[in-house]
Structure formats: structure tokens, C-alpha cells
Design an enzyme around this catalytic site. Structure first.
Site, PDB file in Angstrom:
ATOM      1  N   LYS A  69       0.833  -1.059   0.050  1.00  0.00           N
ATOM      2  CA  LYS A  69       0.006  -0.083   0.044  1.00  0.00           C
ATOM      3  C   LYS A  69       0.930   1.099  -0.033  1.00  0.00           C
ATOM      4  O   LYS A  69       2.188   1.336   0.707  1.00  0.00           O
ATOM      5  CB  LYS A  69      -1.010  -0.068   1.266  1.00  0.00           C
ATOM      6  CG  LYS A  69      -1.849   1.284   1.276  1.00  0.00           C
ATOM      7  CD  LYS A  69      -2.500   1.286   2.643  1.00  0.00           C
ATOM      8  CE  LYS A  69      -3.726   2.326   2.562  1.00  0.00           C
ATOM      9  NZ  LYS A  69      -4.241   2.732   3.662  1.00  0.00           N
ATOM     10  N   HIS A  93      -6.374   2.525  14.599  1.00  0.00           N
ATOM     11  CA  HIS A  93      -6.468   1.088  13.853  1.00  0.00           C
ATOM     12  C   HIS A  93      -5.568  -0.014  14.203  1.00  0.00           C
ATOM     13  O   HIS A  93      -4.350   0.557  14.674  1.00  0.00           O
ATOM     14  CB  HIS A  93      -6.857   1.036  12.299  1.00  0.00           C
ATOM     15  CG  HIS A  93      -5.657   1.437  11.918  1.00  0.00           C
ATOM     16  ND1 HIS A  93      -4.885   2.625  11.742  1.00  0.00           N
ATOM     17  CD2 HIS A  93      -5.042   0.401  11.042  1.00  0.00           C
ATOM     18  CE1 HIS A  93      -4.048   2.513  11.048  1.00  0.00           C
ATOM     19  NE2 HIS A  93      -4.018   1.117  10.487  1.00  0.00           N
ATOM     20  N   ASP A 135      -3.753  -3.309  12.237  1.00  0.00           N
ATOM     21  CA  ASP A 135      -3.761  -3.964  11.257  1.00  0.00           C
ATOM     22  C   ASP A 135      -4.400  -5.278  11.350  1.00  0.00           C
ATOM     23  O   ASP A 135      -3.875  -5.996  12.239  1.00  0.00           O
ATOM     24  CB  ASP A 135      -2.225  -4.110  10.627  1.00  0.00           C
ATOM     25  CG  ASP A 135      -1.893  -2.669  10.333  1.00  0.00           C
ATOM     26  OD1 ASP A 135      -2.544  -1.652  10.363  1.00  0.00           O
ATOM     27  OD2 ASP A 135      -0.329  -2.456   9.963  1.00  0.00           O
ATOM     28  N   HIS A 181      -2.522   2.101  16.260  1.00  0.00           N
ATOM     29  CA  HIS A 181      -1.714   3.437  15.754  1.00  0.00           C
ATOM     30  C   HIS A 181      -2.670   4.049  14.941  1.00  0.00           C
ATOM     31  O   HIS A 181      -3.719   3.686  14.413  1.00  0.00           O
ATOM     32  CB  HIS A 181      -0.434   2.702  15.066  1.00  0.00           C
ATOM     33  CG  HIS A 181      -0.594   1.969  13.839  1.00  0.00           C
ATOM     34  ND1 HIS A 181      -1.204   0.705  14.023  1.00  0.00           N
ATOM     35  CD2 HIS A 181      -0.886   1.956  12.523  1.00  0.00           C
ATOM     36  CE1 HIS A 181      -1.440   0.021  12.988  1.00  0.00           C
ATOM     37  NE2 HIS A 181      -1.028   0.822  11.925  1.00  0.00           N
TER      38      HIS A 181
END
Length: 335
Positions: free
Chosen positions: A202, A221, A223, A277
Site C-alpha cells: 500500500k 486502528h 492492522d 496506531h
């Protein structure tokens, strides 16, 4: 329907002291009021070239338990390969808008691959100050070159070289995570798909923002992947939630930032922690980052590794297919 890209909104907002209301976070999320200022978090830095493998294993296991985040140096990826990756990614985002739209994520697609802006359901209709490009870089059977930019011409070569080097680092990390819990060295990697593990690249593009005190590049969020290997540019912005506060993470040139993700937390039955994070934005500079998510194949069932389950430590997580986990997480449904 044409989607308005954040890059375009940013260039319209350049001389303003305001941003559209959908980018203004709720008060309890605004970076100005929720960041512990004046403190940069010195997250663990691990030298992967250290001659004592036991020391590397202990350091990675400890950082994964305590932090869910660490940085690795002397990792073996030449700085030239990282610079090239950054250069071609930056060049792509500087192309004219219509050229980037050729790679836009198809409407209604289940896959995340492609150029885009929105990623998941946002609470209260709020938006993140970021555009992105997703595409798989490994294994060859999973790659769809339709989403790899043809321009700049060296884009493919730079990504293939980086993917080749990155796999060596990923294998070292998987080994350390396994050995750190007393497992065989290949058990963690096998549990997330072995050679079918998917490397999803990404590129995050966070343009300058007139009100960095009010907006976020990425909302808080964890991962979904097993873990994430991230290359940032030199503009700081990564923040980690630790001890009830948001902290800025120290930038180290040529280091890779490792985020422990949800699947490693599940496999370890909670012994390793998935890191919460988020990303802040900058008033004057563009921040970019290149995370690669190491994802299990969609149909693979993931649950706590049986060897780690005891009467005193019963399973804390359900076993489910990775694709079902992803669906629940993106749609904010209970797991």
C-alpha cells in the site's frame, strides 16, 4: 460518479485556514488535544545483523509483547532499493489525475487493490486525509499487474526488487516470532499460509493539510494482517497508543517499522499484541509511507496455535477464515 481525491482537495485548500467539515475529527480524536506533546516515543530498535541470534529473538519477542511495534536496522535491504521504491511511488502520485484514475479500484469490487481514497466504514461519515494505491507484490500467482502503474516506467522493476529483498526480512521476523514463544522456527509462517502468504503493498499519500490539528491521515486502528513492514518518508506522522496516551514515533533513516497485526495476536493467543496506531498530517509537507501487509490466503482458517493453549491459558480468540475476519473488521461487526 467521480470521487473527489484528497490530493485535489488539498491543492484547493492550500491558501485557506479551513478544511471541509467531513475531515474534522471528533474532539476525542483530534491530534492537537489527544497527543502527548514534547515526547517522542523511543520504540525498540533491533539490529537484525547482530551476531547473537538469541538476542535478536528475545528483543523481537519482548517488543511484540510490550509494544506490538519495533523498528529494525541493518536489515539487509540496500538503501538504494528503498530509495527507488519511494521515488517511483512519489512519481506516480505526481502524475495528472486522469492518469492515476486508470488504476482506480473498480466500483463494487471486493478487493482493496487499486488507486483510491475511502477504505472502510467511517463512524459519523468522517474521512481520512489520504489517498492510496494498493497492489499485491507476492506471490506471483496473486499479482494483478493491472494495478501496477506503467508510469513511471521503472515502477515494476523497483517493486519487484523490493519484494525480493523484503521476503528475506519477513522470514527472519517470522522465525523470531516462533522461537520467541518456544515454537519450531517455521511454525508461525506456516500458520499464516507458508509460501501462499500474500504480500500486499500500500502506498499512503498524505498531502499537506491546512489544519493538521483537526484532521487525521489514518484513523486509530490495528492492522488485520499477520504483521506489517513499513517504510516511511522523512516527514513524521506515525503515532502509537501506549499507556493511555498518543505518542509520536521517532523517525530513523533507513529503518523498517514493524507493526504486529491482528493475526499474530490471534495465533499467539494474545501473548503478542497488535499495535493501535494512527497517522497525523503535516501543514507544509507531504507525508508518504509504504506498508506491506503480510496477509494469510482468504480461505485459510486462523486461530490460536494449539501448542500455546493450556488449561491455564484457554483460547481467547475464535478460529475463522481470514476473509471472514476481514469482512467483520471492515464493516465494524463483532468478531
Amino acid at each position: 460518479m467521480e470521487v473527489e481525491r484528497v490530493q485535489a482537495i488539498a491543492s484547493q485548500s492550500k491558501c485557506m485556514d479551513t478544511i471541509p467539515s467531513e475531515f474534522i475529527r471528533l474532539e476525542n480524536e483530534q491530534p492537537a488535544t489527544t497527543t502527548l506533546h514534547g515526547v517522542v516515543l523511543e520504540v525498540p530498535v533491533i539490529d537484525l545483523s547482530h551476531p547473537d541470534l538469541g538476542k535478536i529473538v528475545r528483543s523481537i519477542a519482548e517488543a511484540s509483547r510490550e509494544w506490538g511495534l519495533f523498528q529494525v536496522v541493518n536489515h539487509g535491504i540496500p538503501s538504494k532499493a528503498i530509495e527507488k521504491l519511494q521515488e517511483v511511488g512519489k512519481e506516480f502520485f505526481e502524475l495528472p489525475q486522469e492518469e492515476k484514475e486508470v488504476y482506480a479500484k473498480p466500483q463494487g469490487s471486493e478487493s482493496v487493490e487499486g488507486y483510491g481514497t475511502k477504505l472502510q466504514k467511517e463512524v459519523g461519515g468522517k474521512k481520512a486525509w489520504a489517498d492510496h494505491l494498493f497492489h499485491k507484490i507476492w506471490p506471483p500467482a496473486a499479482i494483478n499487474y493491472h494495478f501496477w502503474p506503467k508510469n513511471p516506467p521503472s515502477y515494476r522493476e523497483a517493486n519487484e526488487e523490493y519484494a525480493k529483498r523484503l521476503r528475506v526480512v519477513a522470514d527472519k521476523l517470522f522465525e523470531s516470532l516462533s522461537l520467541g514463544l518456544g515454537l519450531e522456527r517455521d511454525e508461525f509462517k506456516e500458520a499464516v499460509g507458508g509460501d501462499d502468504l500474500i504480500y500486499l503493498m500500500k502506498i499512503n499519500y498524505y498531502p499537506p493539510c491546512p489544519r493538521p490539528d483537526l484532521a487525521l491521515g489514518l484513523v486509530a486502528h490495528t492492522d488485520m494482517s499477520s504483521f506489517t513492514i513499513l517504510v516511511p518518508n522523512e516527514v513524521p506522522g506515525l503515532q502509537v497508543f501506549k499507556d493511555d496516551h498518543w505518542y509520536d514515533v521517532n523517525y530513523i533513516p533507513n529503518a523498517l517499522i514493524i507493526h504486529i497485526g491482528d493475526q499474530v495476536e490471534i495465533l499467539s493467543n494474545g501473548m503478542y499484541k497488535s499495535v493501535l496506531h494512527r497517522t497525523t498530517v503535516n501543514k507544509d509537507k507531504t507525508r508518504m509511507s509504504w506498508p506491506v501487509f503480510l496477509e494469510p490466503p482468504p480461505e485459510l482458517e486462523i486461530g490460536p496455535i494449539p501448542k500455546l493453549i493450556t488449561e491455564e491459558n484457554p483460547p481467547k480468540y475464535k478460529t475463522k477464515k481470514y476473509k471472514d475476519y476481514v469482512y467483520c473488521k471492515l464493516n465494524k461487526l463483532p468478531q
